[in-house]
Design a protein around this motif. Structure first.
Motif, PDB file in Angstrom:
ATOM      1  N   VAL A 283      -4.405  -5.667  -0.046  1.00  0.00           N
ATOM      2  CA  VAL A 283      -3.048  -5.992  -0.207  1.00  0.00           C
ATOM      3  C   VAL A 283      -2.339  -5.502  -0.800  1.00  0.00           C
ATOM      4  O   VAL A 283      -2.004  -4.595  -2.390  1.00  0.00           O
ATOM      5  CB  VAL A 283      -3.138  -7.664  -0.938  1.00  0.00           C
ATOM      6  N   GLU A 284      -1.942  -4.604  -0.119  1.00  0.00           N
ATOM      7  CA  GLU A 284      -0.961  -3.769  -0.228  1.00  0.00           C
ATOM      8  C   GLU A 284       1.109  -3.886  -0.564  1.00  0.00           C
ATOM      9  O   GLU A 284       1.159  -5.322  -0.140  1.00  0.00           O
ATOM     10  CB  GLU A 284      -0.710  -2.817   0.877  1.00  0.00           C
ATOM     11  N   SER A 285       1.198  -3.512  -1.446  1.00  0.00           N
ATOM     12  CA  SER A 285       2.532  -3.566  -2.151  1.00  0.00           C
ATOM     13  C   SER A 285       3.122  -2.300  -2.749  1.00  0.00           C
ATOM     14  O   SER A 285       2.744  -0.987  -2.809  1.00  0.00           O
ATOM     15  CB  SER A 285       2.712  -4.605  -3.498  1.00  0.00           C
ATOM     16  N   GLY A 286       4.683  -2.215  -2.376  1.00  0.00           N
ATOM     17  CA  GLY A 286       5.664  -1.300  -3.149  1.00  0.00           C
ATOM     18  C   GLY A 286       5.844  -0.199  -2.189  1.00  0.00           C
ATOM     19  O   GLY A 286       7.517   0.628  -2.478  1.00  0.00           O
TER      20      GLY A 286
ATOM     21  N   GLY B 166       8.982   0.481   0.659  1.00  0.00           N
ATOM     22  CA  GLY B 166      10.639   0.077   1.050  1.00  0.00           C
ATOM     23  C   GLY B 166      11.250   1.463   1.046  1.00  0.00           C
ATOM     24  O   GLY B 166      11.143   2.365   1.991  1.00  0.00           O
TER      25      GLY B 166
ATOM     26  N   LEU C  86       3.111   3.449  -4.506  1.00  0.00           N
ATOM     27  CA  LEU C  86       2.446   2.017  -3.708  1.00  0.00           C
ATOM     28  C   LEU C  86       1.480   1.240  -4.091  1.00  0.00           C
ATOM     29  O   LEU C  86       0.295   1.987  -5.591  1.00  0.00           O
ATOM     30  CB  LEU C  86       2.142   2.801  -2.582  1.00  0.00           C
TER      31      LEU C  86
ATOM     32  N   CYS D  62      -2.706  -1.004  -4.381  1.00  0.00           N
ATOM     33  CA  CYS D  62      -3.207  -1.352  -2.613  1.00  0.00           C
ATOM     34  C   CYS D  62      -4.231  -1.816  -3.785  1.00  0.00           C
ATOM     35  O   CYS D  62      -5.463  -1.868  -4.213  1.00  0.00           O
ATOM     36  CB  CYS D  62      -4.106  -1.111  -1.959  1.00  0.00           C
TER      37      CYS D  62
ATOM     38  N   THR E  19      -8.357  -1.069  -7.554  1.00  0.00           N
ATOM     39  CA  THR E  19      -7.327  -0.997  -6.765  1.00  0.00           C
ATOM     40  C   THR E  19      -6.913   0.667  -7.161  1.00  0.00           C
ATOM     41  O   THR E  19      -6.901   1.208  -7.972  1.00  0.00           O
ATOM     42  CB  THR E  19      -5.613  -2.148  -8.148  1.00  0.00           C
TER      43      THR E  19
ATOM     44  N   TYR F 272      -3.341   3.402  -6.706  1.00  0.00           N
ATOM     45  CA  TYR F 272      -2.283   3.872  -6.430  1.00  0.00           C
ATOM     46  C   TYR F 272      -1.680   4.797  -5.902  1.00  0.00           C
ATOM     47  O   TYR F 272      -2.599   6.413  -5.927  1.00  0.00           O
ATOM     48  CB  TYR F 272      -1.581   3.556  -7.864  1.00  0.00           C
TER      49      TYR F 272
ATOM     50  N   CYS G 182      -3.529   1.333   3.561  1.00  0.00           N
ATOM     51  CA  CYS G 182      -4.973   1.696   2.196  1.00  0.00           C
ATOM     52  C   CYS G 182      -5.831   2.043   3.251  1.00  0.00           C
ATOM     53  O   CYS G 182      -6.539   1.103   3.966  1.00  0.00           O
ATOM     54  CB  CYS G 182      -4.708   0.803   1.113  1.00  0.00           C
TER      55      CYS G 182
ATOM     56  N   THR H  93       2.635  -0.558   5.092  1.00  0.00           N
ATOM     57  CA  THR H  93       3.881  -1.116   4.408  1.00  0.00           C
ATOM     58  C   THR H  93       4.528   0.492   4.589  1.00  0.00           C
ATOM     59  O   THR H  93       4.247   1.028   4.932  1.00  0.00           O
ATOM     60  CB  THR H  93       3.602  -1.246   3.219  1.00  0.00           C
TER      61      THR H  93
END
Length: 122
Positions: A5-8, A10, A20, A22, A77, A79, A95, A116
């Motif tokens: 699950v990736e995030s960050g 934009g 970011l 993951c 995780t 980053y 990721c 992302t």
């Protein structure tokens, strides 16, 4: 079942920063290498940065000095801190984990996240 699950991602102005993350979940025993790749429209996917379980990292020349990869092995995780972003950094960031082992299985697996979007405006 293993999930990434990736995030960050934009939208950010040139010179700005993004981070970011993951997170890998599932019955994980170990992960050899974690990292990030990116793909801009009309271009091939390229390596951005990777980090081995022991902490050694490698970076694309284009991001050296601006991006920093890290990982938390306990949290599975990774980053990617991205500073001084440029319009040419605009891409979908993926990721990637390599050499992932799960419980009761001696084999190693590689996985990709879904990506992302990072957009840097000039």
């Amino acid at each position: 079942q293993v999930q990434l699950v990736e995030s960050g991602g934009g939208l950010v102005q040139a010179g700005g920063s993004l981070r970011l993350a993951c997170a890998v979940s599932g019955p994980i025993v170990s992960i050899n290498r974690m990292g990030w790749y990116r793909q801009a429209p009309g271009k091939q996917r390229e390596l951005v940065a990777t980090m081995a379980s022991g902490g050694s990292a490698n970076y694309a020349e284009s991001v050296k000095g601006r991006f920093t990869i890290s990982r938390d092995n306990a949290k599975a995780t990774t980053y990617l801190q991205m500073n001084d972003l440029k319009p040419e950094d605009t891409a979908v960031y993926y990721c990637n984990v390599q050499g992932l082992r799960v419980v009761l299985d001696e084999r190693e697996y590689d996985y990709w996240g879904q990506g992302t979007q990072v957009t840097v405006s000039s």
